[in-house]
Structure formats: C-alpha cells, structure tokens
Design a protein around this motif. Structure first.
Motif, PDB file in Angstrom:
ATOM      1  N   LEU A  85       0.774  -1.270  -0.101  1.00 46.35           N
ATOM      2  CA  LEU A  85      -0.068  -0.086  -0.103  1.00 46.35           C
ATOM      3  C   LEU A  85       0.846   1.235  -0.044  1.00 46.35           C
ATOM      4  CD1 LEU A  85      -2.753  -1.199   2.405  1.00 46.35           C
ATOM      5  CD2 LEU A  85      -2.961  -0.754   0.209  1.00 46.35           C
ATOM      6  N   TYR A  86       2.056   1.186   0.094  1.00 44.52           N
ATOM      7  CA  TYR A  86       3.037   2.363   0.414  1.00 44.52           C
ATOM      8  C   TYR A  86       2.448   3.314   1.251  1.00 44.52           C
ATOM      9  CZ  TYR A  86       4.819  -0.031  -3.643  1.00 44.52           C
ATOM     10  OH  TYR A  86       5.080  -1.206  -4.502  1.00 44.52           O
ATOM     11  N   LEU A  87       2.262   3.026   2.472  1.00 41.05           N
ATOM     12  CA  LEU A  87       1.761   3.921   3.587  1.00 41.05           C
ATOM     13  C   LEU A  87       2.702   4.758   4.120  1.00 41.05           C
ATOM     14  CD1 LEU A  87      -0.369   1.207   5.486  1.00 41.05           C
ATOM     15  CD2 LEU A  87      -1.175   2.936   3.405  1.00 41.05           C
ATOM     16  N   LYS A  88       2.423   5.927   4.719  1.00 40.90           N
ATOM     17  CA  LYS A  88       3.012   6.937   5.392  1.00 40.90           C
ATOM     18  C   LYS A  88       3.495   6.273   6.591  1.00 40.90           C
ATOM     19  CE  LYS A  88      -0.393  10.452   4.789  1.00 40.90           C
ATOM     20  NZ  LYS A  88      -1.316  11.317   5.313  1.00 40.90           N
ATOM     21  N   GLN A  89       4.818   6.716   7.100  1.00 39.45           N
ATOM     22  CA  GLN A  89       5.320   5.936   8.365  1.00 39.45           C
ATOM     23  C   GLN A  89       4.681   6.084   9.437  1.00 39.45           C
ATOM     24  OE1 GLN A  89       9.271   7.654   9.054  1.00 39.45           O
ATOM     25  NE2 GLN A  89      10.278   5.691   9.724  1.00 39.45           N
ATOM     26  N   SER A  90       4.623   5.032   9.965  1.00 37.35           N
ATOM     27  CA  SER A  90       3.921   4.784  11.174  1.00 37.35           C
ATOM     28  C   SER A  90       2.378   4.686  11.158  1.00 37.35           C
ATOM     29  CB  SER A  90       4.388   5.918  12.322  1.00 37.35           C
ATOM     30  OG  SER A  90       5.730   5.620  12.675  1.00 37.35           O
ATOM     31  N   SER A  91       2.123   4.541  10.108  1.00 30.51           N
ATOM     32  CA  SER A  91       0.641   4.266   9.835  1.00 30.51           C
ATOM     33  C   SER A  91      -0.176   3.441  10.508  1.00 30.51           C
ATOM     34  CB  SER A  91       0.228   3.992   8.350  1.00 30.51           C
ATOM     35  OG  SER A  91       0.637   4.874   7.592  1.00 30.51           O
ATOM     36  N   LEU A  92      -1.535   3.351  11.321  1.00 31.26           N
ATOM     37  CA  LEU A  92      -1.995   2.567  11.865  1.00 31.26           C
ATOM     38  C   LEU A  92      -3.317   2.080  11.289  1.00 31.26           C
ATOM     39  CD1 LEU A  92      -1.549   4.215  15.461  1.00 31.26           C
ATOM     40  CD2 LEU A  92      -0.315   2.405  14.454  1.00 31.26           C
ATOM     41  N   LEU A  93      -3.836   0.826  11.328  1.00 30.57           N
ATOM     42  CA  LEU A  93      -5.090   0.379  10.844  1.00 30.57           C
ATOM     43  C   LEU A  93      -5.992   0.757  11.940  1.00 30.57           C
ATOM     44  CD1 LEU A  93      -6.805  -0.825   8.552  1.00 30.57           C
ATOM     45  CD2 LEU A  93      -5.993  -3.042   9.631  1.00 30.57           C
ATOM     46  N   ASN A  94      -6.997   1.454  11.678  1.00 29.19           N
ATOM     47  CA  ASN A  94      -8.374   1.490  12.502  1.00 29.19           C
ATOM     48  C   ASN A  94      -9.285   0.386  12.167  1.00 29.19           C
ATOM     49  OD1 ASN A  94     -10.590   2.562  13.673  1.00 29.19           O
ATOM     50  ND2 ASN A  94     -10.774   4.575  12.681  1.00 29.19           N
ATOM     51  N   LEU A  95      -9.252  -0.351  13.386  1.00 27.78           N
ATOM     52  CA  LEU A  95      -9.916  -1.342  13.365  1.00 27.78           C
ATOM     53  C   LEU A  95     -11.553  -1.555  13.198  1.00 27.78           C
ATOM     54  CD1 LEU A  95      -7.917  -4.033  15.840  1.00 27.78           C
ATOM     55  CD2 LEU A  95      -8.091  -4.068  13.206  1.00 27.78           C
ATOM     56  N   SER A  96     -11.990   0.008  14.005  1.00 27.11           N
ATOM     57  CA  SER A  96     -13.492   0.323  14.031  1.00 27.11           C
ATOM     58  C   SER A  96     -13.979   0.155  12.259  1.00 27.11           C
ATOM     59  CB  SER A  96     -13.833   1.660  14.389  1.00 27.11           C
ATOM     60  OG  SER A  96     -13.013   2.556  13.778  1.00 27.11           O
ATOM     61  N   LEU A  97     -13.093   0.409  11.287  1.00 27.21           N
ATOM     62  CA  LEU A  97     -13.667   0.073   9.890  1.00 27.21           C
ATOM     63  C   LEU A  97     -13.991  -1.317   9.608  1.00 27.21           C
ATOM     64  CD1 LEU A  97     -10.797   2.206   8.244  1.00 27.21           C
ATOM     65  CD2 LEU A  97     -13.246   2.982   8.495  1.00 27.21           C
ATOM     66  N   LEU A  98     -13.529  -2.254  10.584  1.00 31.59           N
ATOM     67  CA  LEU A  98     -13.928  -3.702  10.399  1.00 31.59           C
ATOM     68  C   LEU A  98     -15.281  -4.153  10.810  1.00 31.59           C
ATOM     69  CD1 LEU A  98     -10.319  -5.164  10.487  1.00 31.59           C
ATOM     70  CD2 LEU A  98     -11.685  -4.406   8.565  1.00 31.59           C
TER      71      LEU A  98
END
Length: 133
Positions: A85-98
C-alpha cells in the motif's frame, strides 16, 4: 393457468439468482470506506491506484473484488487482504472500519506497511481475526 404458475416460478427464481450475484450492500459500503481510509494513509507521490477493483459501480459485486473473500452462501465478507500500500511511516489500521463485517475471520496485511492497529469505537465487537504480516 399452468403457464401463469410457471411464469411466477421463473420470476421468483430469477429474483433469487439476481440477489445471489451481489454482495451485502452494507459491507460493500464499508469496503469502500476502508479504501478511502487506505488512500488517506498513502505516502505522498504514490500515484499507483489503490485497490482498483473496489469500485462504487452499482453492478460491481464486492465478492469478486481483488482481496475480498465471501461466504458462498450468505455472500458476507469473510476475508480481506491487501498489500503493497506504500503507506506513510507509522500508519495504523483503524479496526473500527472492520465492525460492519459480521463474518470476517481473516485479515491479510502482508506487505501493507501498517505499523500497528487501533480501534476508536467504544463497545468493541469481538473479532476472530487471523493476522498475517
């Protein structure tokens, strides 16, 4: 009379077949929200398309999208996968989206670039997720 009954059965059958072809609308909308979030987390200068099969086309079946696995009977999403995904450094996945996915059992994050996970909603649902990094 017999032809009329036959016609009714054909119409009902076609309705069932048409309904079977598509994924759950609520989950399709949630996948599109997840895509928006992923796009917002991308590093600047990354112009590659993110999840190009995930479209808001009315005829698009999210069960056929790359990285989405559905239960064949219920048509509910049971697995989500994305990588590179080539994400920004220190990106977090928001589990509330699941949370909208009632039957998700696997989340494949291989090469996605997430450095961690968080959930910003109270009353967290229980998820039985297999995380593969």
């Amino acid at each position: 009379m017999l032809l009329g009954q036959y016609l009714i059965w054909v119409i009902l059958l076609l309705g069932q077949i048409h309904g079977y072809k598509s994924c759950i609308e609520k989950e399709k909308e949630a996948l599109l929200e997840l895509k928006k979030y992923l796009i917002s987390m991308r590093r600047e200068g990354q112009s590659d398309s993110v999840l190009p099969t995930w479209t808001n086309d009315k005829k698009s079946d999210c069960c056929l999208w790359n990285g989405v696995k559905c239960n064949r009977t219920s048509r509910r999403v049971i697995g989500i996968s994305f990588g590179d995904l080539y994400l920004k450094q220190s990106s977090l996945l928001n589990l509330s989206l699941l949370h909208p996915f009632e039957e998700v059992r696997s989340l494949h994050l291989n090469r996605s670039g997430f450095s961690g996970l968080f959930d910003d909603m109270e009353g967290i649902q229980e998820f039985l997720l297999v995380f593969i990094f």
